[in-house]
Write an enzyme that holds these catalytic residues in place. Structure first.
Site, PDB file in Angstrom:
ATOM      1  N   SER A   1     -11.463 -67.298 -52.101  1.00 25.67           N
ATOM      2  CA  SER A   1     -11.763 -65.913 -52.486  1.00 25.67           C
ATOM      3  C   SER A   1     -12.517 -65.708 -53.791  1.00 25.67           C
ATOM      4  O   SER A   1     -12.911 -64.588 -54.101  1.00 25.67           O
ATOM      5  CB  SER A   1     -10.478 -65.101 -52.560  1.00 25.67           C
ATOM      6  OG  SER A   1     -10.129 -64.690 -51.266  1.00 25.67           O
TER       7      SER A   1
ATOM      8  N   LYS B   1      -9.772 -58.071 -61.088  1.00 26.68           N
ATOM      9  CA  LYS B   1      -9.437 -57.832 -59.681  1.00 26.68           C
ATOM     10  C   LYS B   1      -8.145 -57.019 -59.616  1.00 26.68           C
ATOM     11  O   LYS B   1      -7.200 -57.282 -60.370  1.00 26.68           O
ATOM     12  CB  LYS B   1      -9.253 -59.178 -58.972  1.00 26.68           C
ATOM     13  CG  LYS B   1      -8.975 -59.074 -57.475  1.00 26.68           C
ATOM     14  CD  LYS B   1      -8.935 -60.476 -56.846  1.00 26.68           C
ATOM     15  CE  LYS B   1      -8.701 -60.431 -55.350  1.00 26.68           C
ATOM     16  NZ  LYS B   1      -8.713 -61.777 -54.729  1.00 26.68           N
TER      17      LYS B   1
ATOM     18  N   SER C   1     -11.878 -62.689 -50.725  1.00 28.65           N
ATOM     19  CA  SER C   1     -11.366 -61.366 -50.959  1.00 28.65           C
ATOM     20  C   SER C   1     -11.815 -60.717 -52.262  1.00 28.65           C
ATOM     21  O   SER C   1     -11.791 -59.485 -52.374  1.00 28.65           O
ATOM     22  CB  SER C   1      -9.836 -61.412 -50.935  1.00 28.65           C
ATOM     23  OG  SER C   1      -9.350 -62.181 -52.015  1.00 28.65           O
TER      24      SER C   1
HETATM   25  N1  GLN Z   1     -10.327 -65.702 -46.671  1.00 25.28           N
HETATM   26  C1  GLN Z   1      -9.100 -66.441 -46.861  1.00 25.28           C
HETATM   27  C2  GLN Z   1      -7.951 -65.644 -46.299  1.00 25.28           C
HETATM   28  O1  GLN Z   1      -8.184 -64.668 -45.717  1.00 25.28           O
HETATM   29  C3  GLN Z   1      -8.903 -66.738 -48.321  1.00 25.28           C
HETATM   30  C4  GLN Z   1      -8.477 -65.580 -49.091  1.00 25.28           C
HETATM   31  C5  GLN Z   1      -8.220 -65.876 -50.536  1.00 25.28           C
HETATM   32  O2  GLN Z   1      -8.661 -66.901 -51.065  1.00 25.28           O
HETATM   33  N2  GLN Z   1      -7.453 -65.002 -51.168  1.00 25.28           N
HETATM   34  O3  GLN Z   1      -6.829 -65.997 -46.423  1.00 25.28           O
END
Ligand code: GLN
Length: 487
Positions: free
Chosen positions: A181, A82, A157
């Site tokens: 995410s 990532k 994400s």
């Molecule tokens: N969707 C969640 C957020 O927007 C989690 C994101 C993540 O786990 N990095 O914060």
């Protein structure tokens, strides 16, 4: 072993055997992935940066290592990272314009460990900007497409990492999970996604979003491959004081054919309004499968679940607002020169950050501001403790808890971008584990109208082995991991 025509069909474990038996070379395997990337990447856009030359030279070195007998689990295995993990040989941007072209002077600890093992790095994958989002649409460099559906998001994400494995553009990939995410995109893309216990994996060199919640973990096509990656990256690191000095097991020691004697909790709170009937049906079928395997299902209660989302959206933005202060064009970030220092800050941050990142910084700064700190931030910390205590109580009765990964399947591109609350709801079932610091895994659990459904298993802190044992038994019995996206 009979080899498939397309080597990207091999799992990491199968590739290991084929490499060690000299049936294939790492260069051949890497070239198979590079061809696959060339074919599907224009459509999927899983990667922000490809590391083609680097990958081939690493594959060459890996072949020499294998020849000399100096082999680790991932020697010669092509993987993806990532683009929020620092690497010295490719840019690290967190999919933000503010870091466009940024070259880190050091590797993240997980990257360094994989490099030492002789893994092959294919590239850096797309993400929501600074990992803030649930669809990868917040990337400053365009969204990733779900390999299972033309106009569907891959989740987020870590959507690029999930899609890269689902589309066989990498054997395994790494993502990060602050509120879901890893697990949510894994569910949306029909791959395995594991968020380890907070402290299991070093966060050094992971661009921070919310430091008390962030964890790095794997995406893989099988639970076994996820276990292999987890043991490669786990363990105490003196560069991250929150990494735990706890022994790293193989994570496969509880793999077995059945689940006799295993107690699995079903939380009565893990069903929300707006839950898709097809998701509900797939999860019910999975519960039946777990029972058929010999597990005992026990109803448990996690009464503070309903506050998890609100608690997260105070805590995570608060930490993000502090963590992102460093991108000011002076210490870090592409500077946009202004009339004076304040104007430079304004232009740099105003033009460098996208709308969701700005929203989080504003929410977080507000929650931490004098006069509101006690009402919001401190209160959220107290509720966080209650959420953790719910899990502690439940785990006195059961070995793991089962839940859907997300209330719906992957939604259509653009359908939630104007409604942040609808976007945040994609993580209702994943966020509690981050608040409590416990491990969670999403395993492919079938389909609803042709789109994948994920089954989530939550476990006790530092007991990923039990979690993966259950996940493995379910995966093998259910068999959905054999169905691959046609791209
Ligand atoms: N969707 C969640 C957020 O927007 C989690 C994101 C993540 O786990 N990095 O914060």
């Amino acid at each position: 072993m009979s080899l498939p025509d397309d080597l990207t069909l091999l799992t990491a474990a199968e590739s290991r055997v084929a490499l060690d038996n000299r049936e294939i070379s790492s260069v051949e395997l890497t070239n198979a992935y590079l061809s696959r990337i060339e074919k599907v990447e224009p459509h999927i856009h899983a990667y922000l940066h490809l590391m083609t030359d680097m990958a081939l030279s690493q594959a060459n070195s890996a072949d020499q290592r294998i020849e000399s007998g100096d082999v680790s689990d991932l020697t010669g295995i092509p993987i993806a990272l990532k683009d929020i993990l620092c690497t010295t040989d490719a840019p690290t941007t967190a999919a933000s314009k503010i870091l466009e072209g940024y070259m880190s002077p050091y590797d993240a600890t997980v990257v360094a460990r994989l490099r030492e093992q002789g893994a092959v790095f294919l590239g850096k994958t797309n993400t929501d900007e600074f990992a803030m989002g649930s669809s990868t649409e917040n990337s400053a460099f365009g969204p990733t497409i779900n390999p299972w559906g033309e106009n569907r998001v891959p989740g987020g994400s870590s959507g690029g990492s999930a899609a890269s494995v689902a589309a066989r553009e990498a054997t395994i990939s790494l993502g990060s999970d602050t509120g879901g995410s890893i697990r949510q995109p894994a569910g949306f893309c029909s791959v395995v996604g594991l968020k380890p216990t907070y402290g299991r994996v070093s966060r050094f060199g992971l661009l921070p979003f919310a430091s008390s919640l962030d964890q790095i973990g794997p995406f893989a096509r099988t639970v076994e491959d996820a276990a292999i990656m987890l043991r490669s990256i786990s363990g105490r690191d003196k560069m991250d004081s929150t990494s735990a000095p706890i022994d790293v097991p193989s994570f496969t020691e509880k793999f077995g054919a059945d689940l006799k004697g295993v107690k699995i909790g079903v939380a009565k709170e893990y069903s929300v309004e707006g839950m898709e009937p097809g998701v509900d049906a797939a999860v019910k079928a999975a519960l039946k499968q777990l029972e058929d395997l010999g597990a005992e299902l026990i109803e448990v209660s996690l009464p503070h679940t309903e506050y998890a989302l609100a608690t997260y959206y105070i805590t995570a933005p608060a930490e993000a607002s502090a963590n992102l202060a460093r991108y000011d064009g002076v210490r870090f970030g592409n500077r946009i020169e202004g009339d004076d220092l304040i104007d430079t800050y304004k232009r740099t941050r105003g033009q460098g950050f996208g709308p969701e990142v700005k929203r989080r910084i504003m929410l977080g700064t507000y929650a931490l501001s004098s006069g509101y700190y006690d009402a919001y931030y401190v209160k959220a910390q107290k509720v966080r403790t209650l959420i953790k205590q719910d899990f502690d109580a439940a785990f006195e009765q059961v070995d793991a808890i089962v839940a859907p990964t997300s209330p719906t399947v992957a939604f259509e591109l653009g359908s939630r971008t104007n409604d942040p609350y609808a976007m945040y709801l994609a993580d209702v079932f994943t966020i509690p584990a981050n608040m409590a610091g416990i491990p969670g895994v999403s395993v492919p659990a079938g389909f609803s109208d042709g789109m994948p459904v994920g089954l989530q298993l939550l476990g006790k802190a530092f007991d990923e082995s039990t979690l993966l044992g259950i996940a493995h038994a379910y995966e093998q019995a259910a068999g959905f991991y054999k169905e691959l996206a046609e791209v």
